[in-house]
Design a protein around this motif. Structure first.
Motif, PDB file in Angstrom:
ATOM      1  N   LEU A 322       0.864  -1.172   0.000  1.00  0.00           N
ATOM      2  CA  LEU A 322       0.000   0.000   0.000  1.00  0.00           C
ATOM      3  C   LEU A 322       0.901   1.222   0.000  1.00  0.00           C
ATOM      4  N   TYR A 323       0.708   2.106  -0.972  1.00  0.00           N
ATOM      5  CA  TYR A 323       1.595   3.262  -1.137  1.00  0.00           C
ATOM      6  C   TYR A 323       0.756   4.497  -1.425  1.00  0.00           C
ATOM      7  N   PHE A 324       1.126   5.618  -0.767  1.00  0.00           N
ATOM      8  CA  PHE A 324       0.394   6.866  -0.959  1.00  0.00           C
ATOM      9  C   PHE A 324       1.382   8.016  -0.831  1.00  0.00           C
ATOM     10  N   ALA A 325       1.363   8.934  -1.810  1.00  0.00           N
ATOM     11  CA  ALA A 325       2.342  10.030  -1.837  1.00  0.00           C
ATOM     12  C   ALA A 325       1.679  11.333  -2.249  1.00  0.00           C
ATOM     13  N   PRO A 326       1.325  12.187  -1.297  1.00  0.00           N
ATOM     14  CA  PRO A 326       0.809  13.518  -1.641  1.00  0.00           C
ATOM     15  C   PRO A 326       1.956  14.523  -1.786  1.00  0.00           C
ATOM     16  N   ALA A 327       1.744  15.538  -2.621  1.00  0.00           N
ATOM     17  CA  ALA A 327       2.732  16.593  -2.818  1.00  0.00           C
ATOM     18  C   ALA A 327       2.005  17.905  -3.090  1.00  0.00           C
ATOM     19  N   LEU A 328       2.598  18.989  -2.651  1.00  0.00           N
ATOM     20  CA  LEU A 328       1.997  20.312  -2.795  1.00  0.00           C
ATOM     21  C   LEU A 328       3.090  21.319  -3.117  1.00  0.00           C
ATOM     22  N   THR A 329       2.876  22.126  -4.155  1.00  0.00           N
ATOM     23  CA  THR A 329       3.828  23.169  -4.535  1.00  0.00           C
ATOM     24  C   THR A 329       3.157  24.529  -4.454  1.00  0.00           C
ATOM     25  N   TRP A 330       3.865  25.460  -3.852  1.00  0.00           N
ATOM     26  CA  TRP A 330       3.388  26.842  -3.759  1.00  0.00           C
ATOM     27  C   TRP A 330       4.426  27.750  -4.406  1.00  0.00           C
ATOM     28  N   ASN A 331       3.986  28.498  -5.433  1.00  0.00           N
ATOM     29  CA  ASN A 331       4.837  29.475  -6.104  1.00  0.00           C
ATOM     30  C   ASN A 331       4.268  30.866  -5.831  1.00  0.00           C
ATOM     31  N   PRO A 332       4.644  31.484  -4.713  1.00  0.00           N
ATOM     32  CA  PRO A 332       4.056  32.780  -4.378  1.00  0.00           C
ATOM     33  C   PRO A 332       4.413  33.883  -5.361  1.00  0.00           C
ATOM     34  N   ASP A 333       5.567  33.749  -6.020  1.00  0.00           N
ATOM     35  CA  ASP A 333       5.953  34.700  -7.054  1.00  0.00           C
ATOM     36  C   ASP A 333       6.865  33.989  -8.041  1.00  0.00           C
ATOM     37  N   HIS A 334       7.380  34.740  -9.017  1.00  0.00           N
ATOM     38  CA  HIS A 334       8.177  34.133 -10.069  1.00  0.00           C
ATOM     39  C   HIS A 334       9.520  33.617  -9.570  1.00  0.00           C
ATOM     40  N   ASP A 335       9.946  34.076  -8.410  1.00  0.00           N
ATOM     41  CA  ASP A 335      11.287  33.762  -7.941  1.00  0.00           C
ATOM     42  C   ASP A 335      11.324  32.800  -6.766  1.00  0.00           C
ATOM     43  N   THR A 336      10.180  32.349  -6.302  1.00  0.00           N
ATOM     44  CA  THR A 336      10.128  31.538  -5.092  1.00  0.00           C
ATOM     45  C   THR A 336       9.266  30.306  -5.321  1.00  0.00           C
ATOM     46  N   SER A 337       9.729  29.187  -4.812  1.00  0.00           N
ATOM     47  CA  SER A 337       8.972  27.944  -4.923  1.00  0.00           C
ATOM     48  C   SER A 337       9.180  27.123  -3.661  1.00  0.00           C
ATOM     49  N   PHE A 338       8.090  26.537  -3.174  1.00  0.00           N
ATOM     50  CA  PHE A 338       8.146  25.652  -2.003  1.00  0.00           C
ATOM     51  C   PHE A 338       7.320  24.417  -2.312  1.00  0.00           C
ATOM     52  N   THR A 339       7.964  23.242  -2.270  1.00  0.00           N
ATOM     53  CA  THR A 339       7.283  21.976  -2.549  1.00  0.00           C
ATOM     54  C   THR A 339       7.358  21.076  -1.330  1.00  0.00           C
ATOM     55  N   LEU A 340       6.214  20.616  -0.891  1.00  0.00           N
ATOM     56  CA  LEU A 340       6.105  19.691   0.235  1.00  0.00           C
ATOM     57  C   LEU A 340       5.880  18.297  -0.325  1.00  0.00           C
ATOM     58  N   LEU A 341       6.729  17.338   0.084  1.00  0.00           N
ATOM     59  CA  LEU A 341       6.682  15.978  -0.425  1.00  0.00           C
ATOM     60  C   LEU A 341       6.523  14.990   0.736  1.00  0.00           C
ATOM     61  N   ALA A 342       5.590  14.080   0.612  1.00  0.00           N
ATOM     62  CA  ALA A 342       5.389  13.059   1.643  1.00  0.00           C
ATOM     63  C   ALA A 342       5.075  11.729   0.975  1.00  0.00           C
ATOM     64  N   TYR A 384      10.705  18.674   2.221  1.00  0.00           N
ATOM     65  CA  TYR A 384      10.358  19.836   1.407  1.00  0.00           C
ATOM     66  C   TYR A 384      11.548  20.241   0.547  1.00  0.00           C
ATOM     67  N   ASP A 385      11.241  21.009  -0.477  1.00  0.00           N
ATOM     68  CA  ASP A 385      12.238  21.576  -1.385  1.00  0.00           C
ATOM     69  C   ASP A 385      11.888  23.048  -1.555  1.00  0.00           C
ATOM     70  N   PHE A 386      12.733  23.921  -1.018  1.00  0.00           N
ATOM     71  CA  PHE A 386      12.506  25.368  -1.083  1.00  0.00           C
ATOM     72  C   PHE A 386      13.593  26.005  -1.920  1.00  0.00           C
ATOM     73  N   ARG A 387      13.224  26.940  -2.745  1.00  0.00           N
ATOM     74  CA  ARG A 387      14.213  27.671  -3.531  1.00  0.00           C
ATOM     75  C   ARG A 387      13.732  29.103  -3.765  1.00  0.00           C
ATOM     76  N   HIS A 388      14.681  30.012  -3.710  1.00  0.00           N
ATOM     77  CA  HIS A 388      14.368  31.421  -3.935  1.00  0.00           C
ATOM     78  C   HIS A 388      15.481  32.069  -4.743  1.00  0.00           C
ATOM     79  N   ARG A 389      15.121  32.740  -5.821  1.00  0.00           N
ATOM     80  CA  ARG A 389      16.071  33.460  -6.645  1.00  0.00           C
ATOM     81  C   ARG A 389      16.064  34.927  -6.233  1.00  0.00           C
ATOM     82  N   PHE A 390      17.194  35.397  -5.728  1.00  0.00           N
ATOM     83  CA  PHE A 390      17.302  36.796  -5.315  1.00  0.00           C
ATOM     84  C   PHE A 390      17.367  37.719  -6.531  1.00  0.00           C
ATOM     85  N   ASN A 391      18.102  37.294  -7.524  1.00  0.00           N
ATOM     86  CA  ASN A 391      18.205  38.002  -8.794  1.00  0.00           C
ATOM     87  C   ASN A 391      18.733  37.003  -9.809  1.00  0.00           C
TER      88      ASN A 391
END
Length: 785
Positions: A322-342, A384-391
Motif C-alpha cells: 500500500l503506497y500513498f504520496a501527496p505533494a503540494l507546490t506553492w509558487n508565491p511569485d516568479h522567484d520563489t517555490s516551495f514543494t512539500l513531499l510526503a 520539502y524543497d525550497f528555492r528562492h532566486r534573489f536576482n
C-alpha cells in the motif's frame, strides 16, 4: 505564426502573460523531435500564437518534441527546456523567444534586454518528465541543473517513459539496461532491496539517494522506493565524495520524486498477471488556483500478489503493498517555490529467496515455515524543497526530509543440507529493525560572468542524523526432510544482539563550473566531511564512538564541439568509513577511492539522442583483509581495482522508435590482500555485460497506436568464491512488450520478463544457490485525461 528574425514591435511597458481565457485553454500537441525553429513553427500553427525569434539564436538547436494536452505556456516551456532560451508573452497572442541573459539585471532584479523585460522562475529541468528515453540534463552529478554533455563524468538517466514501457516494479529493474550496472545479485530477493552494483561495488546503502538527499539504512531497515512514485532515476558512476560525502566507490543512485505540475495528465491504472498479481494505481494533480501558484499531486498504489514460489504444503507467500504520496507546490511569485513531499508505504513481503538449491541440485523445496516467515515493512517520509532566486545571479535552495522505517523480519532458513538423507538443517531467527533519519542540504548558487569565463558556483552545507535500533534473535529450528516435507512451525528465540547505532554526517562543499570562451568547461569541486558514529550495546549499556573526517575533491575538463561532440577527462575521490578495530585496538580508518576517467559524449543536432563512451580506472584502498598474524582479526592493507569501458545509447531513431542500449567491459581485480582472493576477480562481478531495448510505435495506418518492444540482457560468467574456484555460467534473457493506444485516453499493455523462462543462477554461497526470476507476465490498462 512564427516570425524568424528581429522582433519589430516595441515591447509593452510591462510584461504580460497570456490572457486568463488563453491560460486555461489547452491544446493537444503532436510535435516530433526536430530542429527547434521548425518545432516553434509547428507550435505557432497549433496555437495561433505569433512566435518571434532571431534565426541566429536557434541555429543548431533541437528539441525532443512535444506530445500531450497542455496549455500554450506549458508547451512552450517544455519545447525550450533543453536550451538556453527564455520567452516572454508580449500579448495574449504573441511571444518573444530570446537567449537567457546571464548578467544584465535591473534595480528590481528583473532581467532587461533590448526593451523586453524577461521574468520568471528558472525551473529545474531535471525535475521535469523526460520526453522519450533521452535526458539532456541531470542534477545528480553537480547538484545544479547541468547539461549531461557539460558534465565531466559518466551519468545515466532512466526516465518515466522508459520505466512505463518496461513496466518496472523496482529501481533495480529500472537500471537493468544501464551500462556499468549489475542487479539482482541474490536472484529472487523477496525483501525489495535495490541491490545494484556500479562498476563492481555495491551501492545499496551508502550510495542511495532520493531528491539529492541521503537515505541512511543499516542491517535490514532500508528505505524502499516505489517506482510508480518517481519521475526518473539518475546514476553517477565513480566516487562522489566531492558533493555527497561518504559513499561507495562505484557511484550513487538518485531518485527524483514526482512533483506537482499544472499541465500534467491524470492517470488511473490497473495491472494483473503472474503469481496472482493484482495492482491498482492513480496519479492525479494539477493547479488548485487559477494563476497556477498552488499545485498538487496525489500518487497512490495498492497491490496484492503472491510470489513465484509457494510453500510445499500449498501455502502462499504474500507480496502486498500500500503506497500513498501527496505533494503540494506553492509558487508565491516568479522567484520563489516551495514543494512539500510526503509518502507512506506498508509492505508485507515474502522471505524465501526461492527453492533450496546447491551447486549440485535444485530441490524444489521451500525450506522456511508458512505462518511464521514474515517481512513487514512500514515507512514514512516528509520533506520539502525550497528555492528562492534573489536576482539573475544568485539563488538559494534548501532541501530537508525526515524518514522513518520499521521492519519486522523473521524466518526459518537453511543451515545445511545432506543430499544422501534429504535432511535440511534449519535455524530460526528474527531481526526487528527501526531507523529514524533527518537530513538537510543548503545550497547557494551563483551564475556570473568574469572576463571570458562564465561561472556556475555552488556552495553547500548538509547534515544528516540517523538512529538505527536493531536486535537479532537466533536459535535452532526443527529439521526438514525433502522426502517427507512436514512444516512444524517456529517461535522467536531470545535475542543475542541488541544495538543502537547513531550516525551523524556533516559536510561543506564548494564547486565551480567554469565555461571558458563558450567551448571549454572546467569543473572543480571539493568537500570536507565529518562523520561520527556511536554504537551502543543495549545488553551491557556500553558504547563505542568513532569519529572520521575526510577531504575529497574532483576536477574535470570538457570541450564542446559545435557538432555536438563533447570529450572530457576527470578525476574524482571518495571515502567510506569502516566499523571495528585492529587486534591492537586501533580504530579502522575510512576506505578511500579515486577514479581517473576519460570519455566522449555526443548529442546530435538533428535528432533526439545521446551517445556516451567512458574508459576508467577506479581504485579502492584501505580495504579490510585478514591479519596475517591473527586470522580472527583484520588489517587495512587490502586494495581493489576495477577498470573498463562502458558504452551507452539513448535515442529516438525516428518518430516512434526508441532505443536504450549498453555494453560494459569490466576488468576487476583484488590487487592487495592477505587472503585467497589476492589477484582474483571479486565475487559476482561479470567481465562482460550488455543490454538493448528497442520499442516501435506505429504512427499511422491500420496499426496506428500499436507499440511493440523487446530487449536482450546478457550477463557474463561470475565467480562465487574468493579463490575463483566456483563459477556461474553466463546467461541471456529476453524481455518483450506490447501496447495499444485505443484512443488518446485509453491504452492497454502487456509485458513479459524472461520471456523464455530461462533458468539461471546469480550466485552460490554459504551452501545455497540463488536463482533469478522466471517468466513474469503482467497485463495493464491505463486511462489518462
Amino acid at each position: 505564426m512564427a516570425v524568424p528574425g528581429m522582433a519589430q514591435a516595441a515591447a509593452p511597458d510591462a510584461p504580460q502573460a497570456p490572457g486568463l481565457a488563453q491560460a486555461a485553454q489547452t491544446w493537444a500537441f503532436e510535435i516530433p523531435a526536430q530542429d527547434l525553429a521548425a518545432a516553434l513553427l509547428a507550435y505557432a500553427q497549433a496555437t495561433g500564437i505569433q512566435v518571434v525569434f532571431k534565426s541566429a539564436d536557434l541555429a543548431g538547436l533541437a528539441t525532443t518534441g512535444l506530445k500531450g494536452e497542455m496549455t500554450a505556456e506549458s508547451g512552450l516551456r517544455l519545447l525550450l527546456a533543453q536550451s538556453d532560451l527564455t520567452y516572454e508573452f508580449a500579448s495574449a497572442s504573441s511571444v518573444v523567444v530570446r537567449p537567457l541573459p546571464r548578467t544584465a539585471t535591473g534595480e528590481d532584479g528583473a532581467v532587461t534586454l533590448e526593451g523586453i523585460t524577461v521574468e520568471g522562475y528558472r525551473n529545474i529541468t531535471s525535475y521535469l518528465p523526460t520526453e522519450g528515453y533521452v535526458s539532456y540534463y541531470s542534477v545528480a552529478a553537480t547538484k545544479s541543473d547541468t547539461p549531461v554533455v557539460e558534465t565531466p563524468q559518466s551519468i545515466s538517466t532512466v526516465g518515466r517513459d522508459e520505466m512505463d514501457d518496461r513496466n518496472v516494479k523496482t529501481v533495480a529493474e529500472a537500471m537493468r539496461y544501464t551500462a556499468g550496472v549489475t542487479v539482482d545479485s541474490y536472484g529472487v530477493d523477496p525483501r525489495g532491496f535495490d541491490t545494484i552494483k556500479i562498476r563492481g561495488f555495491d551501492s545499496v546503502t551508502t550510495g542511495s539517494f532520493r531528491d539529492g538527499l541521503r537515505m541512511d539504512g543499516n542491517f535490514f531497515a532500508l528505505y524502499t522506493t516505489e517506482p510508480y512514485g518517481i519521475e526518473r532515476v539518475d546514476m553517477m558512476r565513480g566516487p562522489s565524495g566531492a558533493l555527497y560525502g561518504q559513499a561507495e566507490a562505484g557511484g550513487v543512485i538518485d531518485r527524483t520524486t514526482k512533483r506537482p505540475r499544472a499541465d500534467m495528465r491524470q492517470e488511473l491504472r490497473v495491472d494483473g498477471g503472474s503469481w496472482e498479481t493484482l495492482q491498482g494505481a492513480f496519479d492525479l494533480g494539477g493547479a488548485i488556483t487559477e494563476d497556477e501558484s498552488l499545485l498538487f499531486r496525489l500518487t497512490g498504489l495498492g497491490r496484492t500478489a503472491h510470489t513465484e514460489f509457494d510453500y510445499n504444503d500449498g501455502s502462499h507467500q504474500n507480496n502486498d503493498r500500500l503506497y500513498f504520496a501527496p505533494a503540494l507546490t506553492w509558487n508565491p511569485d516568479h522567484d520563489t517555490s516551495f514543494t512539500l513531499l510526503a509518502d507512506y508505504m506498508n509492505d508485507h513481503r515474502p522471505t524465501a529467496f526461492g527453492t533450496l538449491a546447491t551447486e549440485e541440485v535444485r530441490t524444489g523445496v521451500v525450506a522456511g515455515e508458512p505462518g511464521f516467515d514474515e517481512f513487514h515493512q512500514e515507512q514514512f517520509a516528509l520533506g520539502y524543497d525550497f528555492r528562492h532566486r534573489f536576482n539573475d545571479l544568485l539563488e538559494f535552495r534548501q532541501k530537508a526530509r525526515y524518514i522513518y522505517v520499521d521492519v519486522d523480519y523473521q524466518g526459518v532458513s537453511t543451515e545445511g543440507f545432506d543430499p544422501a538423507t534429504g535432511t535440511i538443517v534449519r535455524s530460526v531467527w528474527s531481526a526487528p529493525d527501526t531507523v529514524h533519519q533527518g537530513v538537510i542540504d543548503n545550497q547557494l548558487e551563483s551564475r556570473f560572468e568574469l572576463g571570458p569565463t562564465f561561472h556556475v558556483a555552488l556552495f553547500g552545507l548538509d547534515y544528516s542524523h540517523s538512529v538505527d535500533t536493531f536486535s537479532y534473535h537466533y536459535g535452532p529450528a526443527d529439521p526438514l526432510n525433502i522426502n517427507n516435507i512436514v512444516y512444524t512451525g517456529a517461535t522467536v528465540p531470545e535475542p543475542y544482539q541488541r544495538t543502537e547505532q547513531t550516525l551523524q554526517q556533516a559536510g561543506a562543499y564548494l564547486q565551480d563550473q567554469i565555461t571558458i570562451y563558450d567551448n571549454w568547461i572546467l569543473t572543480l569541486g571539493g568537500r570536507f566531511s565529518y562523520v561520527r558514529q556511536e554504537t551502543e550495546d543495549r545488553f551491557t549499556h556500553t558504547s563505542e564512538t568513532k569519529n572520521d573526517n575526510a577531504f575529497t575533491g574532483r576536477a574535470g575538463v570538457t570541450y564542446l564541439f559545435d557538432n555536438g561532440l563533447a570529450p572530457y577527462v576527470s578525476y574524482t575521490q571518495g571515502f567510506t568509513p569502516q566499523n571495528g578495530t585492529t587486534r591492537e585496538g586501533e580504530t579502522f580508518v575510512p576506505e578511500e577511492s579515486e577514479q581517473y576517467e576519460i570519455g566522449l559524449k555526443y548529442e546530435p543536432k538533428d535528432f533526439n539522442a545521446l551517445f556516451t563512451v567512458a574508459a576508467f580506472q577506479l581504485t579502492k584502498t584501505d580495504v579490510l583483509t585478514v591479519d596475517p598474524d591473527d586470522l580472527f582479526s583484520s588489517v587495512q592493507t587490502g586494495e581493489v581495482r576495477t577498470r573498463g569501458v562502458e558504452l551507452e545509447t539513448k535515442a529516438t531513431l525516428m518518430e516512434g522508435l526508441d532505443l536504450a542500449a549498453s555494453y560494459t567491459f569490466l576488468d576487476a581485480k583484488v590487487t592487495e590482500s592477505n587472503d585467497e582472493d589476492l589477484g582474483k576477480r571479486p565475487v559476482n562481478v561479470p567481465e562482460h555485460s550488455a543490454a538493448a531495448w528497442l520499442k516501435y510505435t506505429f504512427q499511422d495506418g491500420l496499426l496506428e497506436g500499436l507499440g511493440i518492444g523487446g530487449g536482450l540482457r546478457y550477463v557474463g560468467p561470475t565467480y562465487n568464491d574468493l579463490a575463483n574456484d566456483s563459477e556461474n555460467s553466463s546467461y541471456l534473457l529476453v524481455d518483450a512488450a506490447l501496447d495499444y493506444d485505443l484512443n488518446e485516453n485509453l491504452s492497454f499493455q502487456v509485458n513479459a520478463n524472461n520471456l523464455f523462462d530461462r533458468e539461471y543462477v546469480t550466485i552460490c554461497n554459504s551452501g545455497s544457490c540463488y536463482y533469478g526470476t522466471g517468466l513474469r507476465v503482467l497485463a495493464g490498462m491505463s486511462y489518462r485525461w
